[in-house]
Motif scaffolding. Structure first.
Motif, PDB file in Angstrom:
ATOM      1  N   ASN A 357       0.840  -1.188   0.000  1.00  0.00           N
ATOM      2  CA  ASN A 357       0.000   0.000   0.000  1.00  0.00           C
ATOM      3  C   ASN A 357       0.882   1.248   0.000  1.00  0.00           C
ATOM      4  O   ASN A 357       1.840   1.339   0.751  1.00  0.00           O
ATOM      5  CB  ASN A 357      -0.881  -0.014   1.271  1.00  0.00           C
ATOM      6  CG  ASN A 357      -1.997   1.014   1.187  1.00  0.00           C
ATOM      7  OD1 ASN A 357      -2.472   1.340   0.092  1.00  0.00           O
ATOM      8  ND2 ASN A 357      -2.405   1.532   2.337  1.00  0.00           N
ATOM      9  N   SER A 576      -3.599  -0.657  -1.740  1.00  0.00           N
ATOM     10  CA  SER A 576      -3.614  -2.093  -1.505  1.00  0.00           C
ATOM     11  C   SER A 576      -4.456  -2.410  -0.290  1.00  0.00           C
ATOM     12  O   SER A 576      -4.405  -1.720   0.711  1.00  0.00           O
ATOM     13  CB  SER A 576      -2.174  -2.584  -1.298  1.00  0.00           C
ATOM     14  OG  SER A 576      -2.199  -3.934  -0.919  1.00  0.00           O
ATOM     15  N   GLY A 577      -5.237  -3.450  -0.388  1.00  0.00           N
ATOM     16  CA  GLY A 577      -6.150  -3.818   0.689  1.00  0.00           C
ATOM     17  C   GLY A 577      -5.426  -4.327   1.921  1.00  0.00           C
ATOM     18  O   GLY A 577      -5.943  -4.275   3.025  1.00  0.00           O
ATOM     19  N   THR A 579      -1.774  -4.344   4.309  1.00  0.00           N
ATOM     20  CA  THR A 579      -0.547  -3.607   4.523  1.00  0.00           C
ATOM     21  C   THR A 579       0.657  -4.514   4.410  1.00  0.00           C
ATOM     22  O   THR A 579       1.768  -4.077   4.286  1.00  0.00           O
ATOM     23  CB  THR A 579      -0.538  -2.915   5.900  1.00  0.00           C
ATOM     24  OG1 THR A 579      -0.906  -3.882   6.866  1.00  0.00           O
ATOM     25  CG2 THR A 579      -1.492  -1.759   5.913  1.00  0.00           C
TER      26      THR A 579
END
Ligand SMILES: *[C@@H]1O[C@H](CO)[C@@H](O)[C@H](O)[C@H]1NC(C)=O
Ligand SMILES: *[C@@H]1O[C@H](CO)[C@@H](O)[C@H](O)[C@H]1NC(C)=O
Ligand SMILES: *[C@@H]1O[C@H](CO)[C@@H](O)[C@H](O)[C@H]1NC(C)=O
Ligand SMILES: *[C@@H]1O[C@H](CO)[C@@H](O)[C@H](O)[C@H]1NC(C)=O
Ligand SMILES: *[C@@H]1O[C@H](CO)[C@@H](O)[C@H](O)[C@H]1NC(C)=O
Ligand SMILES: *[C@@H]1O[C@H](CO)[C@@H](O)[C@H](O)[C@H]1NC(C)=O
Ligand SMILES: CC(=O)N[C@H]1CO[C@H](CO)[C@@H](O)[C@@H]1O
Ligand SMILES: CC(=O)N[C@H]1CO[C@H](CO)[C@@H](O)[C@@H]1O
Ligand SMILES: [Ca+2]
Length: 903
Positions: A357, A576-577, A579
């Motif tokens: 992310n 990004s879903g 981390t």
């Protein structure tokens, strides 16, 4: 703290990462070289021996789909695997009056032609076969300056590949002398030699039939690497005649001859394949080691075409000529790689395993964060033709994936899947499973799509920084599509990729994307020039072919997986879903509990089991066939027809009555045990056979609404048209006389094993999408209605209707809501009978009686009006010739029609 795994190095996406995936003739012989009167290879073993390669020439690339369907990776793969071709000729339509749909290289199709060039040349390189890049023009003018520009481009792109051969002028004619041809060739060779020393093929006057002139022309080639072409058609040009003599002379001058175009048929490309004459040429070519490409690898409607179907998912379907030519290919060759370098190939890269992310990336998505959103913020989904809104019918294609509700409250298919396939070293991918294409009533080709909306909403996404786009896939053949907001008619830019049962990386440059020929060529544009800043969605579409039976229209692999979608040059901040990037050891594939379960049970709408059904009121019974004759309540008649008048051979078993004349289409209710009626109309024993008909075979039930076929009936107050049917799937078509290109307003209905009541509102009848001139159906003047049972051209050996009959009954206008000024109903008290040449009329009321007599083509042959007293009257028909007529009698409000036959 997330590392960006840079497994995909930049080298992997350099524009030309094409390499062979088999060992074929090119790895075996190397580049072809003119070597005295023969061609040799550059592989040491073949440096001095004669090499003869055999293959196919494509048909004009500027022509119809039956030609361009073969300008694909799929077609080239099939011809290599099944037909064993060693060379393919890319016959680029330049400018030609006969085979140019406004998309030749010089007639508006430059971008398209370059896309075809890449499709064909890349496929040839992957298959390790030779490819002839042919300036396919038949003319007295070679368009030299344009040719120079094109060949310079082609040589720069592909000149380093050993696969490539250049053919500079297909067929000079119209008095073009060898001097003119040589000067054209010299200019083009000069351009090619800036980038490539590959073999050049040179034509000659009179459709390249004078290789001897070519062999003694003053060609200046710094690499001395050229051959002269010989074009011949075996049925017109004998292997013992002038043509062969001239070729022998050329060989005698130590210049190789290449038969880059020859046919088994006559010189106009048509007629039957002549086996003996072709065999004589094959012998001559084998004896002289003359390489060849047969005309043509296409499904066009002429004898020379090697194939007769363009649906390639079930393999090639050979014509007579194609079968013969297949037999003459180099079959059990043993190829072995001599180890030459070819082009600038690179090896397959690995899979990405995650982008953290917030980091910068050119990865659009690798799915490794295990969510259904891309790093660009958009989301993955799927859709099928069953989601169509109905304007063009509705398909029935399916996938087995479940559904979920995304952030936008939309229920979409769930396409996020754990990785599959041994080579996929990542954890997740997206995909479609158990793809089943079913056309339903959808009038275009059936499809399912996997897609990625690049942004969360409908905002445009800017890809202009990307030099190319790449992805990895395994599974079905598909069109990879780049949807921009500049395209509003669904004719999006796309590239077709053949199926692969192994993971494969695809890398595409923008000039490989093209648009379909939908008559909207003026709206086509090049992605590189515009559109890249306005991208909305990427889609991977698995699509059948229009008008092909479902059972023969399935993808060869019923799944499609996609991974690692990447844009070379892009720099986005990854959303990004997760981390942290999952690693293969610590993160199991997505369990079903981590996923919103498919909203299957809750989303099923159960229709209320209501018995309080809507009361349907008949406004007008056009015909209920209860009287057992073919005359309608509105005076017209029922009849049947087939494709026979257009050279088709489809048939029905209805009795043919020469007195009508025509098929008997009225059946008593007892003819069908489930009838519930006194009579219905129908077709029986339906058998499709297109014979020489150029389109899909058909049989049909039809009616003229009015005995006077020049006029129709007024159905403007008929809000809903209804009828009952049983049997074959069909298309109902309505005609008002305005439509002249057969693009009638229609609806499609599916097979029905039981009597089925259907009804359509006026606005539900639509013209097919292909029509150039849409008109509103004039409901005030409906003249004809037909029920066509339509097959599929080329498939009648295996595809016949599920039900070989079609029954129709109770054709009505219905709706209780709107009043209708109905055509007067049949009145009791008016009776008709014909005896000899007398028409007897029985009226119960006195008044004006109008009698009209129509012949079966709708012409009025007699018309009388008389005041009659109640009682019996006779009208003489003595002057009418023998035959069938429709009589219409009107007495006050009462009307009665009947068919009579005079002997
Ligand atoms: C085939 O060609 C040969 C030689 O040109 C000719 O004699 C023969 O009649 C042709 N055969 C057919 C079936 O047309
Ligand atoms: C090709 O192989 C088949 C079977 O292996 C053999 O019968 C045939 O003679 C071979 N043909 C040639 C041209 O070598
Ligand atoms: C996804 O993209 C398609 C095509 O651009 C668009 O019609 C649709 O509305 C988009 N979905 C959402 C939720 O924005
Ligand atoms: C990803 O980063 C953005 C800011 O760059 C942040 O708002 C978001 O919450 C992060 N997402 C996750 C799942 O950590
Ligand atoms: C016309 O329709 C009526 C029902 O509305 C039916 O009773 C009658 O028999 C029909 N007449 C003809 C000629 O079909
Ligand atoms: C039939 O034709 C003849 C000759 O033209 C004519 O005299 C006669 O009246 C016609 N009969 C009828 C019923 O019209
Ligand atoms: C979310 C979901 O249901 N995905 C399904 C997609 O289709 C495959 C094959 O049927 C299933 O295994 C997945 O579970
Ligand atoms: C109304 C009508 O014609 N009904 C017929 C339906 O078919 C059965 C069986 O053939 C006949 O007995 C009925 O008369
Ligand atoms: Ca992945």
């Amino acid at each position: 703290m997330k590392k960006v795994l840079a497994i995909l190095g930049l080298a992997a996406v350099s524009a030309m990462a094409i390499s062979a995936n088999r060992i074929g003739p090119v790895s075996t012989y190397g580049e072809l070289k003119a070597n005295g009167g023969k061609l040799s290879g550059t592989c040491p073993q073949y440096a001095n021996s004669a090499v003869q390669v055999k293959g196919m020439s494509l048909f004009w690339s500027s022509a119809a789909d039956s030609a361009t369907a073969f300008y694909t990776e799929k077609a080239v793969n099939l011809m290599v695997k099944d037909m064993k071709i060693e060379v393919i000729r890319f016959a680029m339509g330049v400018k030609n009056e006969n085979f140019d749909k406004g998309r030749g290289y010089l007639t508006g199709g430059e971008d398209l032609q370059k896309a075809y060039l890449k499709n064909v040349v890349n496929a040839a390189i992957e298959n390790d076969i030779y490819v002839i890049i042919d300036w396919h023009i038949e003319s007295g003018d070679g368009y030299t300056s344009d040719a120079v520009k094109f060949f310079e481009y082609a040589a720069q792109q592909y000149g380093s590949y050993n696969n490539v051969i250049f053919e500079v002028w297909n067929e000079p004619k119209d008095g073009a002398s060898m001097g003119t041809v040589a000067s054209h060739a010299n200019s083009v060779i000069n351009a090619i030699r800036k980038y490539s020393d590959n073999l050049v093929l040179i034509g000659s006057p009179e459709w390249s039939s004078h290789p001897e002139e070519c062999a003694s022309a003053s060609i200046s080639d710094s690499k001395k690497n050229y051959a002269c072409t010989l074009h011949f058609y075996a049925d017109s040009h004998s292997a013992n005649g002038d043509y062969a003599n001239r070729a022998n002379q050329a060989l005698g001058k130590n210049v190789p001859v290449f038969a880059s175009e020859w046919g088994t048929v006559n010189a106009n490309g048509n007629g039957g394949a002549n086996q003996s004459a072709s065999q004589a040429w094959i012998n001559w070519m084998n004896d002289n080691k003359v390489s060849w490409a047969n005309w043509s690898a296409s499904g066009v409607n002429e004898g020379s075409a090697a194939f007769n179907k363009i649906n390639l998912d079930n393999g090639l379907s050979y014509s007579n000529s194609g079968n013969m030519v297949k037999g003459w290919m180099n079959k059990n060759m043993t190829y072995s790689d001599c180890g030459l370098e070819n082009g600038n190939s690179s090896s397959q890269s690995g899979f990405s395993t995650g982008i953290a992310n917030g980091t910068k990336t050119d990865m659009i998505d690798d799915m490794e964060d295990n969510d259904r959103y891309a790093y660009t913020g958009g989301f993955w989904s799927a859709w099928t033709d069953a989601n169509e809104n109905g304007d063009n019918g509705v398909g029935q294609s399916t996938i087995s994936n479940g559904t979920w509700e995304n952030d936008f409250g939309k229920t979409v298919y769930d396409v996020l899947l754990p990785k599959e396939g041994s080579k996929n070293t990542s954890n997740y991918m997206v995909g479609l499973k158990k793809i089943k294409l079913a056309k339903g009533t959808y009038q275009y080709a059936p499809y399912v799509d996997l897609g990625l909306n690049l942004t969360k909403d409908t905002a445009e996404f800017d890809m202009s920084a990307c030099k190319s786009i790449s992805y990895k896939f395994k599974g079905a053949s598909h069109n990879f599509r780049l949807e921009t907001s500049l395209v509003t008619n669904w004719n999006f830019h796309h590239v077709n990729k053949d199926a692969s049962d192994e993971w494969k990386e695809v890398e595409l440059t923008w000039d490989q994307f093209n648009q379909e020929d939908w008559g909207d060529n003026d709206k086509h544009f090049n992605l590189k020039d515009k559109g890249l800043s306005k991208v909305k969605r990427l889609a991977w579409e698995v699509k059948g072919v229009q008008n092909v039976p479902d059972n023969q229209n399935q993808p060869s692999l019923d799944y499609l997986f996609v991974d690692d979608v990447r844009c070379d040059g892009l720099s986005i901040t990854a959303i990004s879903g997760k981390t942290s990037t999952p690693t293969s050891s610590s993160s199991a594939p997505k369990s079903s509990s981590s996923v919103t379960p498919p909203s299957s049970s809750s989303s099923v709408v159960v229709p209320p089991a209501s018995s309080s059904s809507v009361v349907i009121t008949d406004l007008l019974v056009i015909d209920d066939v209860e009287d057992g004759n073919e005359v309608l309540n509105t005076t017209g008649t029922w009849y049947a027809y087939t494709d026979n008048e257009s050279l088709g051979k489809s048939s029905i078993t209805n009795v043919y009555d020469p007195n009508l004349p025509g098929y008997v289409v009225v059946f008593p209710g007892s003819a069908d045990p489930t009838n519930g009626t006194q009579g219905f109309v129908g077709l029986t024993g339906i058998h499709w056979d297109e014979g020489d008909y150029a389109y899909d075979p058909f049989v049909a039930l039809g009616l003229n609404t009015n005995a006077d076929t020049s006029i129709g009936i007024d159905l403007s107050n008929c809000p809903v048209l209804s009828y009952r049917y049983k049997g074959a799937a069909h298309t109902i078509k309505l005609q008002d006389g305005q439509v002249t290109d057969f693009a009638f307003h229609n609806r499609m209905l599916l097979d029905a094993g039981d009597w089925t009541l259907v009804s359509f509102k006026q606005e539900e009848f639509k013209q097919p999408g292909w029509t150039q001139t849409k008109v509103n159906l004039n409901w005030a003047n409906i003249k004809k209605i037909s029920w066509e049972v339509i097959g599929a051209k080329g498939y009648t050996d295996t595809f016949q209707p599920e039900f070989d009959y079609l029954y129709i009954d109770d054709l009505k206008c219905v709706d209780q809501a709107i009043g209708i000024k109905s055509i007067a109903r049949t009145a009791t008290g008016l009776r008709l009978a014909a005896k000899g040449h007398d028409l007897n009329i029985m009226t119960s009321k006195s008044g004006l009686v109008k009698v009209q007599v129509f012949d079966m083509t709708g012409h009025t042959v007699k018309s009388v009006s008389e005041n009659m007293q109640a009682g019996a009257h006779t009208v003489s028909l003595e002057n009418l010739t023998a035959g069938s007529y429709i009589v219409r009698v009107q007495a006050g409000n009462a009307k009665k029609s009947a068919r009579i036959t005079l002997k």
